[in-house]
Design a protein around this motif. Structure first.
Motif, short mmCIF file in Angstrom:
data_model
loop_
_atom_site.label_atom_id
_atom_site.label_comp_id
_atom_site.label_asym_id
_atom_site.label_seq_id
_atom_site.Cartn_x
_atom_site.Cartn_y
_atom_site.Cartn_z
N THR A 317 0.82 -1.21 0.00
CA THR A 317 0.00 0.00 0.00
C THR A 317 0.85 1.27 0.00
O THR A 317 1.78 1.39 0.80
CB THR A 317 -0.89 0.01 1.25
N VAL A 318 0.54 2.20 -0.89
CA VAL A 318 1.16 3.52 -0.87
C VAL A 318 0.26 4.41 -0.01
O VAL A 318 -0.86 4.71 -0.38
CB VAL A 318 1.33 4.10 -2.29
N ALA A 319 0.78 4.79 1.16
CA ALA A 319 -0.06 5.44 2.17
C ALA A 319 -0.07 6.95 2.07
O ALA A 319 -1.03 7.59 2.52
CB ALA A 319 0.40 5.02 3.56
N THR A 320 0.97 7.55 1.49
CA THR A 320 1.06 9.01 1.50
C THR A 320 1.81 9.49 0.27
O THR A 320 2.72 8.81 -0.22
CB THR A 320 1.74 9.51 2.79
N VAL A 321 1.45 10.68 -0.21
CA VAL A 321 2.10 11.27 -1.38
C VAL A 321 2.20 12.78 -1.16
O VAL A 321 1.29 13.39 -0.59
CB VAL A 321 1.35 10.94 -2.68
N ARG A 322 3.31 13.37 -1.61
CA ARG A 322 3.50 14.82 -1.53
C ARG A 322 4.10 15.33 -2.83
O ARG A 322 4.92 14.65 -3.46
CB ARG A 322 4.42 15.19 -0.36
N CYS A 323 3.70 16.54 -3.22
CA CYS A 323 4.20 17.17 -4.44
C CYS A 323 4.91 18.47 -4.09
O CYS A 323 4.56 19.15 -3.12
CB CYS A 323 3.05 17.49 -5.40
N GLN A 324 5.88 18.83 -4.92
CA GLN A 324 6.56 20.11 -4.79
C GLN A 324 6.99 20.57 -6.18
O GLN A 324 7.02 19.79 -7.13
CB GLN A 324 7.77 20.01 -3.86
N ALA A 325 7.33 21.87 -6.29
CA ALA A 325 7.68 22.43 -7.59
C ALA A 325 9.09 22.02 -8.01
O ALA A 325 9.37 21.88 -9.21
CB ALA A 325 7.56 23.95 -7.55
N THR A 332 6.63 9.59 -2.39
CA THR A 332 5.62 8.67 -1.86
C THR A 332 6.21 7.86 -0.70
O THR A 332 7.39 7.56 -0.68
CB THR A 332 5.11 7.69 -2.94
N GLY A 333 5.35 7.52 0.25
CA GLY A 333 5.72 6.63 1.35
C GLY A 333 4.78 5.45 1.38
O GLY A 333 3.57 5.59 1.12
N SER A 334 5.31 4.27 1.71
CA SER A 334 4.52 3.06 1.54
C SER A 334 4.61 2.15 2.75
O SER A 334 5.52 2.26 3.58
CB SER A 334 5.00 2.32 0.29
N HIS A 335 3.67 1.20 2.81
CA HIS A 335 3.69 0.18 3.84
C HIS A 335 4.78 -0.85 3.60
O HIS A 335 5.00 -1.72 4.44
CB HIS A 335 2.33 -0.52 3.93
N ASP A 336 5.45 -0.78 2.45
CA ASP A 336 6.61 -1.66 2.24
C ASP A 336 7.86 -1.09 2.90
O ASP A 336 8.96 -1.59 2.68
CB ASP A 336 6.85 -1.93 0.76
N SER A 337 7.68 -0.04 3.71
CA SER A 337 8.70 0.63 4.53
C SER A 337 9.72 1.41 3.71
O SER A 337 10.78 1.76 4.22
CB SER A 337 9.42 -0.36 5.46
N THR A 338 9.41 1.72 2.45
CA THR A 338 10.31 2.52 1.63
C THR A 338 9.68 3.86 1.26
O THR A 338 8.46 4.02 1.31
CB THR A 338 10.71 1.79 0.33
N ILE A 339 10.55 4.79 0.91
CA ILE A 339 10.14 6.09 0.37
C ILE A 339 10.71 6.18 -1.03
O ILE A 339 11.88 5.84 -1.25
CB ILE A 339 10.67 7.25 1.23
#
Length: 499
Positions: A317-325, A332-339
């Motif tokens: 599962t990909v639990a979180t996502v953030r965007c920037q310019a 992205t951050g995931s339940h597979d413990s990676t970013i």
């Protein structure tokens, strides 16, 4: 005709076998190698220079005279060093004069070249060391062994200070006023899972497990509007700063675009195969990024509803996502413990950060610095863009961390599943406040989780959404001062894990 095989006695055969074995394995490790005096002298000379060269200039006390005759054979050749100790009080190596203590003129010239405070410190340290040398070299008094260690340490002066490196200590954190509960807002009938503040700072929006989206007045906390349309928990909301649109996603696999002038859905973004957990808007282009339990993140063109990229690579599962310019434009951050840091143009991974050991449920970008933080059950970690270089761990919030928020003043907030909120100083990682707000009357004690939190655009208020179905607003304590709430800071040795 076959030639007759010459017969040998068993003794001859065994001897030949031994000879072959001896020729094959010339060195016999059971026998000690004979000691070569010349090579031993060279070895001991090198050892003296490399291992003890830094302290050879130090004075030797009177007790050292008796030990010269007891030196090992290899060190007898270096009695010149020992002789130097007693004749001059300072040992100089044969090939260099760098170990000589400075004269008084040298001390004054050095003081002119240094800043005033450092010059005073260096001059006093050097003067003391020269005095110690003359006292120990020429004095007839007998010094106790315990004090001799101290005098040897002092005798090194500035040269010896390099050997006694102090352990790194935590820099003193900036003082931040404590935060206190200001308002509790009720109205949702289920867990409040997500929150976003509109760019004008007039109102904020929340999404809940009761399948509704509610818009609240920021100043008064009163309900302005309820939006219905999702058929399951609303997990993410975002308000556009470029158009009058509100975006939402939920566990019903749907991603919706709401027109706030008509208060109705005008676009759906179809493609995810499972619950959509989070979404974020790109700050400069009309792009929406969503992430899902189907282990993908998707990039959408807001206007055409086209699925520009499907970002694959996570294994859970990909639990979180953030965007920037700036690059990388998607994190992205995931339940597979990676970013993962993504290349938006190519739609591929730029870098994968594997330092976390547990699920990464939240990410936050610093509003001013080119850094970000990630929250997991094992640690909060800070990273440097663009390659995701690790900065430090923020340890101590021992719970499942669901949300992070940071303001321009360097206050990082972490909210956890057990209802605790920790306040951190971003620069030093110092935990200056811990809050455990009581659950609302009628709620179970277990319903005290913090699901999301955000600072408003004035950064004077912190808004949290919780498992007791409430929204809580915190603000800084205006009456607090550094004297009344001192930083309980101890400059202890850093214990920062590198992973």
């Amino acid at each position: 005709l076959l030639q007759e095989v010459q017969k040998h006695s068993v003794h001859t055969l065994v001897f030949r076998s031994l000879k072959r074995t001896h020729d094959m394995f010339v060195s016999d490790h059971a026998k000690s190698v004979s000691l070569d005096d010349e090579s031993h002298q060279v070895k001991m000379g090198v050892k003296l220079k490399t291992e003890y060269g830094a302290v050879l200039h130090m004075p030797v006390l009177k007790e050292g005279k008796d030990r010269v005759s007891q030196l090992p054979g290899g060190m007898q050749g270096h009695q010149g060093y020992i002789h130097n100790f007693h004749s001059t009080g300072v040992a100089l190596t044969a090939d260099t004069k760098l170990h000589r203590n400075p004269s008084e003129g040298g001390v004054h010239s050095m003081a002119l070249a240094l800043p005033p405070s450092q010059a005073r410190q260096e001059a006093s340290r050097t003067a003391a060391s020269v005095a110690d040398i003359h006292r120990h070299a020429g004095g007839a008094e007998r010094v106790h062994p315990q004090s001799s260690v101290v005098s040897l340490m002092e005798g090194g002066g500035t040269r010896n200070s390099a050997l006694m490196r102090r352990a790194p200590t935590m820099p003193k954190p900036q003082w931040h006023p404590p935060w206190k509960l200001f308002r509790v807002i009720s109205g949702h009938l289920g867990w409040v899972r997500s929150i976003a503040v509109e760019p004008g700072n007039q109102w904020f929006v929340t999404g809940s497990a009761d399948r509704t989206i509610k818009i609240w007045d920021l100043a008064s906390g009163k309900l302005k509007l309820s939006l219905t349309g999702h058929i399951s928990t609303v997990r993410g909301v975002a308000v556009s700063s470029r158009s009058p649109y509100l975006f939402s996603c939920g566990e019903d696999k749907q991603v919706k675009c709401w027109d706030l002038e008509y208060n109705k859905v005008i676009r759906h973004y179809h493609g995810h195969l499972s619950a959509v957990y989070d979404l974020d808007l790109h700050p400069t282009i009309d792009v929406l990024v969503t992430c899902s339990r189907d282990a993908t993140a998707r990039v959408w063109d807001i206007r055409t509803k086209a699925n520009v990229h499907t970002l694959t690579g996570h294994t859970n599962t990909v639990a979180t996502v953030r965007c920037q310019a700036a690059e990388p434009q998607i994190i992205t951050g995931s339940h597979d413990s990676t970013i993962r840091l993504w290349d938006l143009i190519a739609g591929k991974t730029r870098a994968t950060l594997t330092n976390h050991k547990k699920s990464v449920r939240t990410l936050v970008l610093h509003p001013r610095q080119y850094t970000f933080a990630s929250g997991s059950a094992d640690n909060i970690k800070q990273w440097m863009f663009p390659d995701g270089n690790f900065i430090q761990n923020l340890s101590g919030h021992n719970a499942i961390i669901n949300t992070l928020a940071v303001n321009s003043d360097g206050v990082l907030v972490s909210g956890a599943d057990n209802g605790t909120i920790h306040m951190w100083d971003w620069r030093t990682g110092y935990n200056f406040q811990r809050i455990h707000a009581a659950v609302q009357p009628g709620s179970l004690d277990s319903e005290s989780g913090i699901f999301s939190c955000v600072f408003d655009h004035s950064e004077s208020r912190l808004i949290t959404t919780e498992a007791d179905k409430t929204i809580k607003v915190y603000k800084e304590d205006d009456t607090a001062t550094e004297e009344s709430h001192p930083v309980n800071w101890k400059p202890e040795i850093l214990k920062r894990k590198r992973f």
